[in-house]
Design a protein around this motif. Structure first.
Motif, PDB file in Angstrom:
ATOM      1  N   LEU A  49       0.929  -1.182   0.073  1.00  0.00           N
ATOM      2  CA  LEU A  49       0.015   0.020   0.122  1.00  0.00           C
ATOM      3  C   LEU A  49       0.959   1.338   0.050  1.00  0.00           C
ATOM      4  N   ASP A  50       2.077   1.186   0.503  1.00  0.00           N
ATOM      5  CA  ASP A  50       3.006   2.407   0.663  1.00  0.00           C
ATOM      6  C   ASP A  50       3.416   2.742  -0.830  1.00  0.00           C
ATOM      7  N   HIS A  51       3.328   1.733  -1.709  1.00  0.00           N
ATOM      8  CA  HIS A  51       3.782   2.095  -3.064  1.00  0.00           C
ATOM      9  C   HIS A  51       2.631   2.727  -3.869  1.00  0.00           C
ATOM     10  N   PHE A  52       1.332   2.860  -3.420  1.00  0.00           N
ATOM     11  CA  PHE A  52       0.332   3.442  -4.247  1.00  0.00           C
ATOM     12  C   PHE A  52       0.352   4.740  -4.063  1.00  0.00           C
ATOM     13  N   PRO A  53       0.422   5.794  -4.937  1.00  0.00           N
ATOM     14  CA  PRO A  53       0.437   7.090  -4.773  1.00  0.00           C
ATOM     15  C   PRO A  53      -0.686   7.623  -4.021  1.00  0.00           C
ATOM     16  N   TYR A  54      -2.111   7.107  -4.644  1.00  0.00           N
ATOM     17  CA  TYR A  54      -3.253   7.606  -4.135  1.00  0.00           C
ATOM     18  C   TYR A  54      -4.206   6.626  -3.570  1.00  0.00           C
ATOM     19  N   ILE A  55      -4.055   6.231  -2.163  1.00  0.00           N
ATOM     20  CA  ILE A  55      -4.667   5.221  -1.715  1.00  0.00           C
ATOM     21  C   ILE A  55      -6.228   5.314  -1.858  1.00  0.00           C
ATOM     22  N   SER A  56      -6.762   6.394  -1.816  1.00  0.00           N
ATOM     23  CA  SER A  56      -8.073   6.612  -1.992  1.00  0.00           C
ATOM     24  C   SER A  56      -8.513   5.988  -3.220  1.00  0.00           C
ATOM     25  N   ARG A  57      -7.793   6.178  -4.214  1.00  0.00           N
ATOM     26  CA  ARG A  57      -8.225   5.778  -5.743  1.00  0.00           C
ATOM     27  C   ARG A  57      -8.041   4.143  -5.721  1.00  0.00           C
ATOM     28  N   PHE A  58      -7.110   3.719  -4.997  1.00  0.00           N
ATOM     29  CA  PHE A  58      -6.738   2.265  -4.864  1.00  0.00           C
ATOM     30  C   PHE A  58      -8.125   1.613  -4.223  1.00  0.00           C
ATOM     31  N   ALA A  59      -8.349   2.169  -3.167  1.00  0.00           N
ATOM     32  CA  ALA A  59      -9.416   1.996  -2.292  1.00  0.00           C
ATOM     33  C   ALA A  59     -10.864   1.850  -3.055  1.00  0.00           C
ATOM     34  N   ALA A  60     -11.062   2.835  -3.875  1.00  0.00           N
ATOM     35  CA  ALA A  60     -12.409   2.853  -4.570  1.00  0.00           C
ATOM     36  C   ALA A  60     -12.378   1.671  -5.715  1.00  0.00           C
ATOM     37  N   ALA A  61     -11.234   1.610  -6.534  1.00  0.00           N
ATOM     38  CA  ALA A  61     -11.033   0.361  -7.347  1.00  0.00           C
ATOM     39  C   ALA A  61     -11.231  -0.944  -6.683  1.00  0.00           C
ATOM     40  N   ALA A  62     -10.684  -1.166  -5.496  1.00  0.00           N
ATOM     41  CA  ALA A  62     -10.950  -2.372  -4.541  1.00  0.00           C
ATOM     42  C   ALA A  62     -12.343  -2.554  -4.341  1.00  0.00           C
ATOM     43  N   HIS A  63     -13.226  -1.574  -3.918  1.00  0.00           N
ATOM     44  CA  HIS A  63     -14.490  -1.536  -3.623  1.00  0.00           C
ATOM     45  C   HIS A  63     -15.142  -2.030  -4.881  1.00  0.00           C
ATOM     46  N   ARG A  64     -15.030  -1.535  -6.065  1.00  0.00           N
ATOM     47  CA  ARG A  64     -15.644  -1.811  -7.058  1.00  0.00           C
ATOM     48  C   ARG A  64     -15.390  -3.300  -7.504  1.00  0.00           C
ATOM     49  N   VAL A  65     -14.414  -3.772  -7.419  1.00  0.00           N
ATOM     50  CA  VAL A  65     -14.110  -5.292  -7.690  1.00  0.00           C
ATOM     51  C   VAL A  65     -14.422  -6.255  -6.878  1.00  0.00           C
ATOM     52  N   LEU A  66     -14.711  -5.952  -5.473  1.00  0.00           N
ATOM     53  CA  LEU A  66     -15.171  -6.658  -4.579  1.00  0.00           C
ATOM     54  C   LEU A  66     -16.408  -6.877  -4.553  1.00  0.00           C
TER      55      LEU A  66
END
Length: 111
Positions: A31-48
């Motif tokens: 997670l520390d390698h993702f510049p935008y954690i909120s964008r990753f979280a939104a994408a994760a939410h979509r694919v879950l």
């Protein structure tokens, strides 16, 4: 049933190669390698799937030149949970690893 875990090339901020609701669980230890954690979280939410889980391991590693974030301070970890819960997750549990002292485990549930 055993599922094979595969690492694929792609954009963690979009996860565009996956359909909506494709997974029951997502795991990340980078997670520390993702510049935008909120964008990753939104994408994760979509694919879950509904009530799917996201497992996050955060290691306290000093001098990681490839990292965008330093999760050493407690404020940084709080910012991580705020970004992920802000994308529609609930923090189910968190705690220090019993086996690796520099590791913290987080379990989030998609709502």
């Amino acid at each position: 049933m055993c599922t094979l875990a595969v690492v694929l090339h792609g954009d963690a901020h979009r996860l565009s190669q996956f359909k909506d609701g494709a997974f029951g669980t997502i795991y990340s230890n980078v997670l520390d390698h993702f510049p935008y954690i909120s964008r990753f979280a939104a994408a994760a939410h979509r694919v879950l799937r509904a009530n799917g889980s996201m497992l996050i391991d955060i290691a306290r590693v000093k001098a990681d030149r490839w990292a965008f974030h330093d999760f050493e301070p407690e404020e940084s970890r709080r910012a991580v949970t705020e970004n992920i819960t802000g994308a529609g997750f609930v923090l189910l549990s968190s705690g220090k690893s019993r086996m690796v002292t520099a590791l913290t485990h987080y379990v989030f549930i998609r709502i």
